[in-house]
Design an enzyme around this catalytic site. Structure first.
Site, PDB file in Angstrom:
ATOM      1  NE  ARG A  39      23.442 -61.656  22.168  1.00  0.00           N
ATOM      2  CZ  ARG A  39      22.489 -62.532  21.893  1.00  0.00           C
ATOM      3  NH1 ARG A  39      22.517 -63.734  22.428  1.00  0.00           N
ATOM      4  NH2 ARG A  39      21.500 -62.198  21.088  1.00  0.00           N
ATOM      5  CG  ASP A  40      29.316 -58.408  19.015  1.00  0.00           C
ATOM      6  OD1 ASP A  40      29.692 -59.465  18.471  1.00  0.00           O
ATOM      7  OD2 ASP A  40      29.695 -57.265  18.650  1.00  0.00           O
ATOM      8  CD  GLU A  41      35.927 -56.475  23.140  1.00  0.00           C
ATOM      9  OE1 GLU A  41      36.029 -57.711  23.210  1.00  0.00           O
ATOM     10  OE2 GLU A  41      36.856 -55.692  23.365  1.00  0.00           O
ATOM     11  NE  ARG A  43      25.360 -57.330  18.371  1.00  0.00           N
ATOM     12  CZ  ARG A  43      25.674 -58.573  17.984  1.00  0.00           C
ATOM     13  NH1 ARG A  43      26.182 -58.771  16.792  1.00  0.00           N
ATOM     14  NH2 ARG A  43      25.467 -59.599  18.786  1.00  0.00           N
ATOM     15  CG  ASN A  92      16.629 -53.982  28.054  1.00  0.00           C
ATOM     16  OD1 ASN A  92      15.524 -53.460  27.886  1.00  0.00           O
ATOM     17  ND2 ASN A  92      17.436 -54.280  27.041  1.00  0.00           N
ATOM     18  CE1 TYR A 169       9.871 -61.757  25.113  1.00  0.00           C
ATOM     19  CE2 TYR A 169       7.497 -61.400  25.234  1.00  0.00           C
ATOM     20  CZ  TYR A 169       8.791 -60.907  25.288  1.00  0.00           C
ATOM     21  OH  TYR A 169       9.002 -59.574  25.533  1.00  0.00           O
ATOM     22  CB  SER A 172      10.421 -66.531  29.847  1.00  0.00           C
ATOM     23  OG  SER A 172      10.256 -65.442  28.953  1.00  0.00           O
ATOM     24  CE  LYS A 173      10.555 -60.650  28.600  1.00  0.00           C
ATOM     25  NZ  LYS A 173      11.698 -59.816  29.015  1.00  0.00           N
TER      26      LYS A 173
HETATM   27  P1  NAP Z   1      15.813 -56.117  20.954  1.00  0.00           P
HETATM   28  O1  NAP Z   1      15.785 -54.912  20.092  1.00  0.00           O
HETATM   29  O2  NAP Z   1      15.715 -57.484  20.326  1.00  0.00           O
HETATM   30  O3  NAP Z   1      17.095 -56.039  21.908  1.00  0.00           O
HETATM   31  C1  NAP Z   1      17.365 -57.095  22.777  1.00  0.00           C
HETATM   32  C2  NAP Z   1      18.704 -56.852  23.426  1.00  0.00           C
HETATM   33  O4  NAP Z   1      18.967 -57.973  24.287  1.00  0.00           O
HETATM   34  C3  NAP Z   1      19.865 -56.781  22.425  1.00  0.00           C
HETATM   35  O5  NAP Z   1      20.817 -55.875  22.889  1.00  0.00           O
HETATM   36  C4  NAP Z   1      20.422 -58.208  22.475  1.00  0.00           C
HETATM   37  O6  NAP Z   1      21.788 -58.279  22.105  1.00  0.00           O
HETATM   38  C5  NAP Z   1      20.243 -58.466  23.958  1.00  0.00           C
HETATM   39  N1  NAP Z   1      20.398 -59.883  24.302  1.00  0.00           N
HETATM   40  C6  NAP Z   1      19.683 -60.950  23.925  1.00  0.00           C
HETATM   41  N2  NAP Z   1      20.183 -62.067  24.468  1.00  0.00           N
HETATM   42  C7  NAP Z   1      21.251 -61.681  25.216  1.00  0.00           C
HETATM   43  C8  NAP Z   1      22.183 -62.359  26.032  1.00  0.00           C
HETATM   44  N3  NAP Z   1      22.173 -63.699  26.178  1.00  0.00           N
HETATM   45  N4  NAP Z   1      23.118 -61.635  26.684  1.00  0.00           N
HETATM   46  C9  NAP Z   1      23.172 -60.292  26.551  1.00  0.00           C
HETATM   47  N5  NAP Z   1      22.344 -59.595  25.777  1.00  0.00           N
HETATM   48  C10 NAP Z   1      21.385 -60.290  25.115  1.00  0.00           C
HETATM   49  O7  NAP Z   1      14.597 -56.093  22.001  1.00  0.00           O
HETATM   50  P2  NAP Z   1      13.820 -54.856  22.696  1.00  0.00           P
HETATM   51  O8  NAP Z   1      12.521 -54.707  22.002  1.00  0.00           O
HETATM   52  O9  NAP Z   1      14.726 -53.688  22.867  1.00  0.00           O
HETATM   53  O10 NAP Z   1      13.507 -55.528  24.104  1.00  0.00           O
HETATM   54  C11 NAP Z   1      14.097 -55.105  25.328  1.00  0.00           C
HETATM   55  C12 NAP Z   1      13.299 -55.729  26.465  1.00  0.00           C
HETATM   56  O11 NAP Z   1      11.930 -55.283  26.415  1.00  0.00           O
HETATM   57  C13 NAP Z   1      13.211 -57.261  26.415  1.00  0.00           C
HETATM   58  O12 NAP Z   1      13.265 -57.776  27.716  1.00  0.00           O
HETATM   59  C14 NAP Z   1      11.858 -57.533  25.807  1.00  0.00           C
HETATM   60  O13 NAP Z   1      11.354 -58.807  26.155  1.00  0.00           O
HETATM   61  C15 NAP Z   1      11.052 -56.397  26.417  1.00  0.00           C
HETATM   62  N6  NAP Z   1       9.823 -56.058  25.675  1.00  0.00           N
HETATM   63  C16 NAP Z   1       9.892 -55.568  24.416  1.00  0.00           C
HETATM   64  C17 NAP Z   1       8.712 -55.232  23.753  1.00  0.00           C
HETATM   65  C18 NAP Z   1       8.702 -54.642  22.363  1.00  0.00           C
HETATM   66  O14 NAP Z   1       7.596 -54.424  21.815  1.00  0.00           O
HETATM   67  N7  NAP Z   1       9.828 -54.357  21.751  1.00  0.00           N
HETATM   68  C19 NAP Z   1       7.474 -55.433  24.387  1.00  0.00           C
HETATM   69  C20 NAP Z   1       7.443 -55.947  25.680  1.00  0.00           C
HETATM   70  C21 NAP Z   1       8.625 -56.250  26.323  1.00  0.00           C
HETATM   71  P3  NAP Z   1      22.278 -58.612  20.580  1.00  0.00           P
HETATM   72  O15 NAP Z   1      22.217 -57.321  19.818  1.00  0.00           O
HETATM   73  O16 NAP Z   1      23.662 -59.132  20.799  1.00  0.00           O
HETATM   74  O17 NAP Z   1      21.319 -59.656  20.037  1.00  0.00           O
END
Ligand code: NAP
Length: 246
Positions: A39-41, A43, A92, A169, A172-173
Protein backbone atom coordinates in the site's frame (compact mmCIF):
# COMPACT_ATOMS: atom_id res chain seq x y z
CA UNK A 1 -3.07 -5.72 -25.89
CA UNK A 2 -1.30 -7.81 -23.26
CA UNK A 3 2.40 -8.46 -23.66
CA UNK A 4 3.15 -12.21 -23.94
CA UNK A 5 5.10 -14.03 -21.26
CA UNK A 6 5.81 -17.68 -20.44
CA UNK A 7 7.20 -17.01 -16.97
CA UNK A 8 4.74 -17.73 -14.13
CA UNK A 9 3.48 -14.61 -12.40
CA UNK A 10 2.56 -14.44 -8.72
CA UNK A 11 0.90 -11.52 -6.92
CA UNK A 12 1.44 -11.39 -3.17
CA UNK A 13 -0.49 -8.81 -1.15
CA UNK A 14 1.25 -7.16 1.80
CA UNK A 15 4.59 -8.28 0.38
CA UNK A 16 6.74 -5.36 1.54
CA UNK A 17 7.61 -7.15 4.80
CA UNK A 18 7.06 -10.20 6.98
CA UNK A 19 5.68 -13.46 5.64
CA UNK A 20 4.52 -11.83 2.39
CA UNK A 21 8.00 -10.56 1.57
CA UNK A 22 9.60 -13.92 2.38
CA UNK A 23 6.96 -15.77 0.33
CA UNK A 24 7.75 -13.52 -2.63
CA UNK A 25 11.48 -14.12 -2.11
CA UNK A 26 11.08 -17.92 -2.07
CA UNK A 27 8.78 -17.94 -5.11
CA UNK A 28 11.17 -15.57 -6.90
CA UNK A 29 14.05 -17.98 -6.22
CA UNK A 30 11.93 -20.68 -7.93
CA UNK A 31 11.76 -18.51 -11.06
CA UNK A 32 8.39 -16.80 -10.61
CA UNK A 33 7.95 -13.19 -11.59
CA UNK A 34 6.71 -11.75 -8.29
CA UNK A 35 4.40 -8.74 -8.13
CA UNK A 36 5.00 -7.08 -4.77
CA UNK A 37 1.65 -5.74 -3.60
CA UNK A 38 2.15 -2.94 -1.08
CA UNK A 39 0.00 0.00 0.00
CA UNK A 40 3.00 2.27 0.47
CA UNK A 41 5.04 3.04 -2.64
CA UNK A 42 8.30 3.69 -0.78
CA UNK A 43 8.11 0.48 1.30
CA UNK A 44 7.07 -1.50 -1.77
CA UNK A 45 9.91 -0.20 -3.92
CA UNK A 46 12.45 -0.82 -1.14
CA UNK A 47 11.30 -4.45 -0.96
CA UNK A 48 11.59 -4.76 -4.75
CA UNK A 49 15.12 -3.31 -4.60
CA UNK A 50 16.17 -5.87 -1.98
CA UNK A 51 14.67 -8.74 -3.96
CA UNK A 52 16.32 -7.63 -7.19
CA UNK A 53 19.61 -7.52 -5.25
CA UNK A 54 19.09 -11.26 -4.64
CA UNK A 55 18.47 -11.93 -8.34
CA UNK A 56 14.67 -12.13 -8.01
CA UNK A 57 12.48 -10.83 -10.84
CA UNK A 58 10.22 -8.52 -8.81
CA UNK A 59 7.93 -5.59 -9.61
CA UNK A 60 6.13 -3.20 -7.29
CA UNK A 61 2.39 -2.94 -7.66
CA UNK A 62 0.50 -0.36 -5.61
CA UNK A 63 -2.23 -2.18 -3.72
CA UNK A 64 -4.06 -1.14 -0.61
CA UNK A 65 -6.33 -4.17 -0.47
CA UNK A 66 -9.14 -2.08 1.03
CA UNK A 67 -9.12 0.33 -1.95
CA UNK A 68 -11.51 -0.46 -4.79
CA UNK A 69 -9.56 1.92 -7.06
CA UNK A 70 -6.27 0.07 -6.31
CA UNK A 71 -7.87 -3.33 -6.91
CA UNK A 72 -9.24 -2.16 -10.26
CA UNK A 73 -5.86 -0.64 -11.21
CA UNK A 74 -4.21 -4.03 -10.54
CA UNK A 75 -6.76 -5.70 -12.82
CA UNK A 76 -6.06 -3.13 -15.54
CA UNK A 77 -2.31 -3.73 -15.16
CA UNK A 78 -2.81 -7.49 -15.55
CA UNK A 79 -5.03 -6.95 -18.60
CA UNK A 80 -2.17 -5.06 -20.26
CA UNK A 81 0.90 -6.98 -18.99
CA UNK A 82 2.15 -10.44 -18.03
CA UNK A 83 0.24 -12.14 -20.82
CA UNK A 84 -3.09 -10.99 -19.37
CA UNK A 85 -2.71 -13.89 -16.96
CA UNK A 86 -2.11 -14.44 -13.25
CA UNK A 87 -0.83 -17.83 -12.11
CA UNK A 88 -0.74 -17.32 -8.35
CA UNK A 89 -2.66 -14.99 -6.04
CA UNK A 90 -1.58 -14.96 -2.41
CA UNK A 91 -3.99 -13.02 -0.20
CA UNK A 92 -1.44 -12.35 2.52
CA UNK A 93 -2.11 -8.79 3.76
CA UNK A 94 -3.99 -8.56 7.04
CA UNK A 95 -4.30 -6.56 10.23
CA UNK A 96 -4.60 -7.59 13.88
CA UNK A 97 -5.97 -4.69 15.93
CA UNK A 98 -7.90 -6.32 18.79
CA UNK A 99 -5.33 -5.27 21.39
CA UNK A 100 -6.55 -6.38 24.82
CA UNK A 101 -10.24 -6.37 23.86
CA UNK A 102 -12.36 -9.37 24.85
CA UNK A 103 -15.44 -10.75 23.08
CA UNK A 104 -17.57 -8.95 25.70
CA UNK A 105 -16.19 -5.50 24.87
CA UNK A 106 -14.50 -5.50 21.42
CA UNK A 107 -15.73 -2.41 19.57
CA UNK A 108 -17.77 -2.60 16.40
CA UNK A 109 -15.22 -0.26 14.85
CA UNK A 110 -12.44 -2.82 15.42
CA UNK A 111 -14.67 -5.63 14.15
CA UNK A 112 -15.59 -3.68 11.00
CA UNK A 113 -12.02 -2.51 10.22
CA UNK A 114 -10.68 -6.03 10.72
CA UNK A 115 -13.32 -7.62 8.51
CA UNK A 116 -12.82 -4.90 5.87
CA UNK A 117 -9.08 -5.66 5.56
CA UNK A 118 -9.01 -9.39 6.30
CA UNK A 119 -12.24 -10.63 4.72
CA UNK A 120 -14.24 -8.27 2.46
CA UNK A 121 -11.10 -7.03 0.68
CA UNK A 122 -9.86 -10.58 0.08
CA UNK A 123 -13.15 -11.49 -1.57
CA UNK A 124 -13.23 -8.28 -3.62
CA UNK A 125 -9.64 -8.69 -4.86
CA UNK A 126 -10.11 -12.37 -5.66
CA UNK A 127 -13.31 -11.65 -7.61
CA UNK A 128 -11.55 -8.85 -9.51
CA UNK A 129 -8.57 -11.03 -10.45
CA UNK A 130 -10.29 -14.37 -11.07
CA UNK A 131 -10.69 -13.73 -14.84
CA UNK A 132 -6.86 -13.52 -15.11
CA UNK A 133 -6.31 -16.59 -12.90
CA UNK A 134 -8.70 -18.55 -15.15
CA UNK A 135 -6.27 -17.90 -18.03
CA UNK A 136 -3.50 -19.78 -16.21
CA UNK A 137 -2.94 -23.50 -16.90
CA UNK A 138 -2.62 -24.07 -13.17
CA UNK A 139 -4.05 -21.16 -11.17
CA UNK A 140 -3.35 -21.22 -7.44
CA UNK A 141 -5.09 -19.07 -4.83
CA UNK A 142 -3.70 -19.04 -1.29
CA UNK A 143 -5.51 -17.37 1.60
CA UNK A 144 -3.43 -16.57 4.65
CA UNK A 145 -5.48 -17.96 7.50
CA UNK A 146 -4.24 -18.77 11.01
CA UNK A 147 -4.43 -21.54 13.58
CA UNK A 148 -6.58 -18.96 15.40
CA UNK A 149 -9.20 -19.41 12.63
CA UNK A 150 -9.84 -22.99 13.76
CA UNK A 151 -12.96 -23.43 15.90
CA UNK A 152 -11.83 -27.01 16.54
CA UNK A 153 -8.49 -25.89 18.02
CA UNK A 154 -10.15 -23.04 19.94
CA UNK A 155 -12.41 -25.60 21.62
CA UNK A 156 -9.51 -27.81 22.77
CA UNK A 157 -8.23 -26.83 26.27
CA UNK A 158 -4.94 -28.64 25.51
CA UNK A 159 -4.19 -26.42 22.50
CA UNK A 160 -1.24 -24.08 23.37
CA UNK A 161 -3.20 -20.99 22.17
CA UNK A 162 -6.46 -21.99 23.94
CA UNK A 163 -6.41 -18.87 26.12
CA UNK A 164 -5.66 -16.45 23.26
CA UNK A 165 -9.02 -15.33 21.79
CA UNK A 166 -8.96 -11.98 19.92
CA UNK A 167 -12.46 -12.17 18.41
CA UNK A 168 -12.19 -9.72 15.50
CA UNK A 169 -8.97 -11.19 14.09
CA UNK A 170 -9.92 -14.82 14.74
CA UNK A 171 -13.43 -14.52 13.28
CA UNK A 172 -12.11 -12.72 10.17
CA UNK A 173 -9.79 -15.68 9.55
CA UNK A 174 -12.56 -18.23 10.23
CA UNK A 175 -14.58 -16.36 7.59
CA UNK A 176 -11.62 -16.64 5.18
CA UNK A 177 -11.68 -20.39 5.73
CA UNK A 178 -15.36 -20.39 4.71
CA UNK A 179 -14.49 -18.43 1.55
CA UNK A 180 -11.75 -20.99 0.82
CA UNK A 181 -14.14 -23.95 0.99
CA UNK A 182 -16.87 -22.19 -1.01
CA UNK A 183 -14.62 -20.84 -3.78
CA UNK A 184 -12.76 -24.16 -4.09
CA UNK A 185 -16.12 -25.91 -4.53
CA UNK A 186 -17.18 -23.45 -7.24
CA UNK A 187 -13.87 -23.99 -9.07
CA UNK A 188 -13.58 -27.75 -8.51
CA UNK A 189 -13.98 -28.59 -12.21
CA UNK A 190 -11.26 -26.12 -13.24
CA UNK A 191 -7.46 -26.44 -12.83
CA UNK A 192 -7.57 -23.73 -10.12
CA UNK A 193 -6.78 -24.76 -6.55
CA UNK A 194 -7.84 -22.68 -3.55
CA UNK A 195 -6.39 -23.37 -0.10
CA UNK A 196 -5.97 -21.72 3.29
CA UNK A 197 -2.52 -21.52 4.90
CA UNK A 198 -1.70 -21.29 8.59
CA UNK A 199 1.91 -20.07 8.53
CA UNK A 200 2.39 -20.93 12.23
CA UNK A 201 3.44 -18.43 14.91
CA UNK A 202 6.07 -16.45 13.06
CA UNK A 203 8.58 -13.75 14.08
CA UNK A 204 7.21 -10.70 12.23
CA UNK A 205 5.82 -7.33 13.26
CA UNK A 206 2.48 -9.09 13.76
CA UNK A 207 3.80 -12.27 15.40
CA UNK A 208 6.34 -10.51 17.65
CA UNK A 209 9.90 -11.41 18.64
CA UNK A 210 8.81 -14.26 20.93
CA UNK A 211 7.22 -16.26 18.10
CA UNK A 212 8.29 -19.84 17.49
CA UNK A 213 9.15 -19.76 13.78
CA UNK A 214 11.65 -17.80 11.70
CA UNK A 215 10.08 -16.11 8.71
CA UNK A 216 11.84 -18.51 6.29
CA UNK A 217 9.78 -21.35 7.81
CA UNK A 218 6.69 -19.14 8.16
CA UNK A 219 6.54 -18.71 4.37
CA UNK A 220 6.82 -22.43 3.61
CA UNK A 221 3.09 -23.28 3.78
CA UNK A 222 2.17 -20.41 1.42
CA UNK A 223 4.93 -21.36 -1.04
CA UNK A 224 3.91 -25.03 -1.00
CA UNK A 225 0.25 -24.20 -1.68
CA UNK A 226 1.22 -21.70 -4.41
CA UNK A 227 3.27 -24.34 -6.23
CA UNK A 228 1.01 -27.42 -5.84
CA UNK A 229 1.00 -29.87 -8.73
CA UNK A 230 -2.18 -30.94 -10.54
CA UNK A 231 -2.63 -33.79 -8.04
CA UNK A 232 -2.50 -31.41 -5.05
CA UNK A 233 -5.41 -30.67 -2.73
CA UNK A 234 -8.01 -27.90 -3.04
CA UNK A 235 -10.39 -26.49 -0.45
CA UNK A 236 -8.08 -27.43 2.44
CA UNK A 237 -6.58 -25.74 5.51
CA UNK A 238 -2.91 -26.57 6.10
CA UNK A 239 0.12 -25.86 8.25
CA UNK A 240 3.42 -27.30 7.00
CA UNK A 241 1.59 -29.76 4.71
CA UNK A 242 -0.55 -31.09 7.59
CA UNK A 243 -4.33 -30.54 7.63
CA UNK A 244 -5.80 -28.45 10.44
CA UNK A 245 -9.26 -29.05 11.89
CA UNK A 246 -11.75 -26.39 10.74
P1 NAP B 1 3.04 -8.21 9.17
O1 NAP B 1 4.49 -8.39 9.39
O2 NAP B 1 2.25 -7.30 10.08
O3 NAP B 1 2.80 -7.81 7.64
C1 NAP B 1 1.50 -7.54 7.20
C2 NAP B 1 1.57 -7.02 5.79
O4 NAP B 1 0.23 -6.72 5.38
C3 NAP B 1 2.38 -5.73 5.64
O5 NAP B 1 3.03 -5.72 4.41
C4 NAP B 1 1.28 -4.66 5.67
O6 NAP B 1 1.67 -3.46 5.02
C5 NAP B 1 0.23 -5.40 4.89
N1 NAP B 1 -1.09 -4.77 4.99
C6 NAP B 1 -1.88 -4.57 6.05
N2 NAP B 1 -3.01 -3.94 5.70
C7 NAP B 1 -2.92 -3.74 4.36
C8 NAP B 1 -3.76 -3.15 3.39
N3 NAP B 1 -4.94 -2.57 3.71
N4 NAP B 1 -3.37 -3.16 2.10
C9 NAP B 1 -2.19 -3.71 1.73
N5 NAP B 1 -1.34 -4.26 2.60
C10 NAP B 1 -1.71 -4.27 3.90
O7 NAP B 1 2.27 -9.62 9.29
P2 NAP B 1 2.76 -11.12 8.97
O8 NAP B 1 3.05 -11.78 10.27
O9 NAP B 1 3.78 -11.13 7.88
O10 NAP B 1 1.39 -11.72 8.45
C11 NAP B 1 1.16 -12.12 7.10
C12 NAP B 1 -0.12 -12.95 7.08
O11 NAP B 1 0.04 -14.13 7.90
C13 NAP B 1 -1.36 -12.24 7.64
O12 NAP B 1 -2.48 -12.60 6.90
C14 NAP B 1 -1.47 -12.77 9.05
O13 NAP B 1 -2.79 -12.68 9.55
C15 NAP B 1 -1.02 -14.21 8.84
N6 NAP B 1 -0.55 -14.88 10.06
C16 NAP B 1 0.56 -14.44 10.70
C17 NAP B 1 1.00 -15.12 11.84
C18 NAP B 1 2.24 -14.72 12.59
O14 NAP B 1 2.54 -15.34 13.64
N7 NAP B 1 3.01 -13.75 12.15
C19 NAP B 1 0.27 -16.22 12.32
C20 NAP B 1 -0.87 -16.64 11.64
C21 NAP B 1 -1.27 -15.97 10.50
P3 NAP B 1 2.32 -2.18 5.80
O15 NAP B 1 3.78 -2.48 5.96
O16 NAP B 1 2.01 -1.05 4.88
O17 NAP B 1 1.60 -2.09 7.14
Amino acid sequence: MATRTTKKTALITGANKGIGYETARQLGKQGYLVLIGARDEKRGNEAVGKLKGEGVNAEFIKLDVTSDADRKAVAKHLAEHHGGRLDVLINNAAIAIDGDAKSSNVSHDVLRKTFEANFFSVIALTQELLPFIRKSDAGRIVHLSSGLASLGLHSDPKWPFYNFKPLAYDASKTAINAFTVHLAHELKDTPIKVNAADPGWVKTDMGGDGAALEVTDGAKTSVWLATLGADGPTGGFFHMRERHPW
